[in-house]
Design a protein around this motif. Structure first.
Motif, PDB file in Angstrom:
ATOM      1  N   HIS A  20       6.074 -11.368  18.225  1.00 48.57           N
ATOM      2  CA  HIS A  20       6.582 -12.449  19.077  1.00 48.57           C
ATOM      3  C   HIS A  20       6.887 -13.693  18.235  1.00 48.57           C
ATOM      4  CE1 HIS A  20       7.363 -14.568  22.763  1.00 48.57           C
ATOM      5  NE2 HIS A  20       6.607 -15.560  22.319  1.00 48.57           N
ATOM      6  N   GLN A  21       5.995 -14.011  17.308  1.00 52.95           N
ATOM      7  CA  GLN A  21       6.201 -15.166  16.434  1.00 52.95           C
ATOM      8  C   GLN A  21       7.500 -15.019  15.637  1.00 52.95           C
ATOM      9  OE1 GLN A  21       3.188 -17.255  13.573  1.00 52.95           O
ATOM     10  NE2 GLN A  21       3.976 -15.457  12.517  1.00 52.95           N
ATOM     11  N   THR A  22       7.746 -13.839  15.131  1.00 51.38           N
ATOM     12  CA  THR A  22       8.971 -13.588  14.367  1.00 51.38           C
ATOM     13  C   THR A  22      10.205 -13.803  15.234  1.00 51.38           C
ATOM     14  OG1 THR A  22       7.825 -12.046  12.919  1.00 51.38           O
ATOM     15  CG2 THR A  22      10.222 -11.868  12.994  1.00 51.38           C
ATOM     16  N   ARG A  23      10.161 -13.340  16.476  1.00 52.85           N
ATOM     17  CA  ARG A  23      11.294 -13.554  17.394  1.00 52.85           C
ATOM     18  C   ARG A  23      11.519 -15.047  17.627  1.00 52.85           C
ATOM     19  NH1 ARG A  23       9.177  -8.961  20.005  1.00 52.85           N
ATOM     20  NH2 ARG A  23       8.023 -10.220  21.491  1.00 52.85           N
ATOM     21  N   LEU A  24      10.425 -15.791  17.854  1.00 52.48           N
ATOM     22  CA  LEU A  24      10.562 -17.235  18.078  1.00 52.48           C
ATOM     23  C   LEU A  24      11.162 -17.923  16.858  1.00 52.48           C
ATOM     24  CD1 LEU A  24       7.209 -18.132  19.893  1.00 52.48           C
ATOM     25  CD2 LEU A  24       9.502 -18.011  20.905  1.00 52.48           C
ATOM     26  N   ASN A  76      13.032 -16.672  14.473  1.00 53.18           N
ATOM     27  CA  ASN A  76      14.427 -16.279  14.258  1.00 53.18           C
ATOM     28  C   ASN A  76      15.359 -16.837  15.331  1.00 53.18           C
ATOM     29  OD1 ASN A  76      13.754 -14.863  11.959  1.00 53.18           O
ATOM     30  ND2 ASN A  76      13.605 -12.907  13.011  1.00 53.18           N
ATOM     31  N   GLU A  77      15.017 -16.656  16.585  1.00 53.57           N
ATOM     32  CA  GLU A  77      15.916 -17.041  17.673  1.00 53.57           C
ATOM     33  C   GLU A  77      15.994 -18.550  17.867  1.00 53.57           C
ATOM     34  OE1 GLU A  77      17.975 -14.957  19.251  1.00 53.57           O
ATOM     35  OE2 GLU A  77      17.180 -13.359  17.982  1.00 53.57           O
ATOM     36  N   LYS A  78      14.918 -19.254  17.580  1.00 54.42           N
ATOM     37  CA  LYS A  78      14.920 -20.710  17.730  1.00 54.42           C
ATOM     38  C   LYS A  78      15.217 -21.415  16.411  1.00 54.42           C
ATOM     39  CE  LYS A  78      11.894 -20.786  21.750  1.00 54.42           C
ATOM     40  NZ  LYS A  78      12.787 -21.423  22.693  1.00 54.42           N
ATOM     41  N   HIS A  79      15.487 -20.636  15.371  1.00 56.26           N
ATOM     42  CA  HIS A  79      15.837 -21.175  14.049  1.00 56.26           C
ATOM     43  C   HIS A  79      14.803 -22.194  13.572  1.00 56.26           C
ATOM     44  CE1 HIS A  79      19.671 -19.153  14.515  1.00 56.26           C
ATOM     45  NE2 HIS A  79      19.791 -19.724  15.692  1.00 56.26           N
ATOM     46  N   LEU A  80      13.520 -21.800  13.659  1.00 59.00           N
ATOM     47  CA  LEU A  80      12.451 -22.710  13.259  1.00 59.00           C
ATOM     48  C   LEU A  80      12.352 -22.767  11.742  1.00 59.00           C
ATOM     49  CD1 LEU A  80       9.688 -21.662  15.813  1.00 59.00           C
ATOM     50  CD2 LEU A  80      11.319 -23.563  15.984  1.00 59.00           C
ATOM     51  N   ARG A 119       5.622 -25.748  12.931  1.00 63.83           N
ATOM     52  CA  ARG A 119       4.318 -25.087  12.732  1.00 63.83           C
ATOM     53  C   ARG A 119       3.360 -25.428  13.867  1.00 63.83           C
ATOM     54  NH1 ARG A 119       4.937 -27.134   7.391  1.00 63.83           N
ATOM     55  NH2 ARG A 119       3.053 -28.378   7.674  1.00 63.83           N
ATOM     56  N   THR A 120       3.373 -26.685  14.307  1.00 58.56           N
ATOM     57  CA  THR A 120       2.527 -27.094  15.425  1.00 58.56           C
ATOM     58  C   THR A 120       2.930 -26.334  16.689  1.00 58.56           C
ATOM     59  OG1 THR A 120       2.223 -29.284  14.464  1.00 58.56           O
ATOM     60  CG2 THR A 120       1.788 -29.060  16.826  1.00 58.56           C
ATOM     61  N   TYR A 121       4.216 -26.214  16.933  1.00 55.46           N
ATOM     62  CA  TYR A 121       4.741 -25.468  18.081  1.00 55.46           C
ATOM     63  C   TYR A 121       4.240 -24.020  18.049  1.00 55.46           C
ATOM     64  CZ  TYR A 121       8.113 -22.735  20.768  1.00 55.46           C
ATOM     65  OH  TYR A 121       8.691 -21.829  21.629  1.00 55.46           O
ATOM     66  N   LEU A 122       4.346 -23.356  16.911  1.00 58.15           N
ATOM     67  CA  LEU A 122       3.892 -21.963  16.813  1.00 58.15           C
ATOM     68  C   LEU A 122       2.386 -21.850  17.011  1.00 58.15           C
ATOM     69  CD1 LEU A 122       6.028 -20.362  13.983  1.00 58.15           C
ATOM     70  CD2 LEU A 122       6.106 -19.890  16.422  1.00 58.15           C
ATOM     71  N   ALA A 140      11.926 -15.945  23.325  1.00 57.90           N
ATOM     72  CA  ALA A 140      13.133 -16.171  22.540  1.00 57.90           C
ATOM     73  C   ALA A 140      14.323 -16.036  23.472  1.00 57.90           C
ATOM     74  CB  ALA A 140      13.219 -15.159  21.407  1.00 57.90           C
ATOM     75  N   GLU A 141      15.208 -17.016  23.457  1.00 50.40           N
ATOM     76  CA  GLU A 141      16.385 -16.992  24.331  1.00 50.40           C
ATOM     77  C   GLU A 141      17.248 -15.793  24.007  1.00 50.40           C
ATOM     78  OE1 GLU A 141      18.187 -20.812  23.748  1.00 50.40           O
ATOM     79  OE2 GLU A 141      16.274 -21.796  24.103  1.00 50.40           O
ATOM     80  N   GLY A 142      17.648 -15.080  25.036  1.00 54.84           N
ATOM     81  CA  GLY A 142      18.523 -13.934  24.838  1.00 54.84           C
ATOM     82  C   GLY A 142      17.784 -12.663  24.460  1.00 54.84           C
TER      83      GLY A 142
END
Length: 90
Positions: A45-49, A51-55, A63-66, A82-84
């Motif tokens: 899930h972290q990887t999707r976030l 990648n999709e949110k371009h963090l 980092r705080t968000y994650l 992740a959107e989409g």
């Protein structure tokens, strides 16, 4: 023999992590209370976030968000998706 923990995410005893995922109290809490299965789900899930949110992981805000999302994930709270992203599980 595998180290077993009662996983607070999945609610049953399961194989634990081999080592703390990172140093400090939070890493120890995860090591003691989260199964390898739940940790692997979080990593996906972290990887999707990321990648999709371009963090940008160099950004403290990202980092705080994650970290906040990780805590919600393991507590069973609602987490951002992740959107989409379309889940392949039925």
């Amino acid at each position: 023999m595998a180290r077993m923990v009662f996983c607070k995410k999945i609610g049953k005893e399961s194989k634990g992590l081999d080592t703390q995922p990172f140093p400090g109290p939070k890493g120890l809490e995860i090591f003691d209370n989260i199964s390898k299965e739940a940790w692997d789900e979080w990593l996906e899930h972290q990887t999707r976030l990321i990648n999709e949110k371009h963090l940008n992981m160099m950004d403290l805000t990202a980092r705080t968000y994650l970290n906040e999302q990780r805590d919600k994930f393991f507590s069973g709270e609602e987490i951002d998706q992740a959107e989409g992203y379309l889940s392949t599980s039925k």
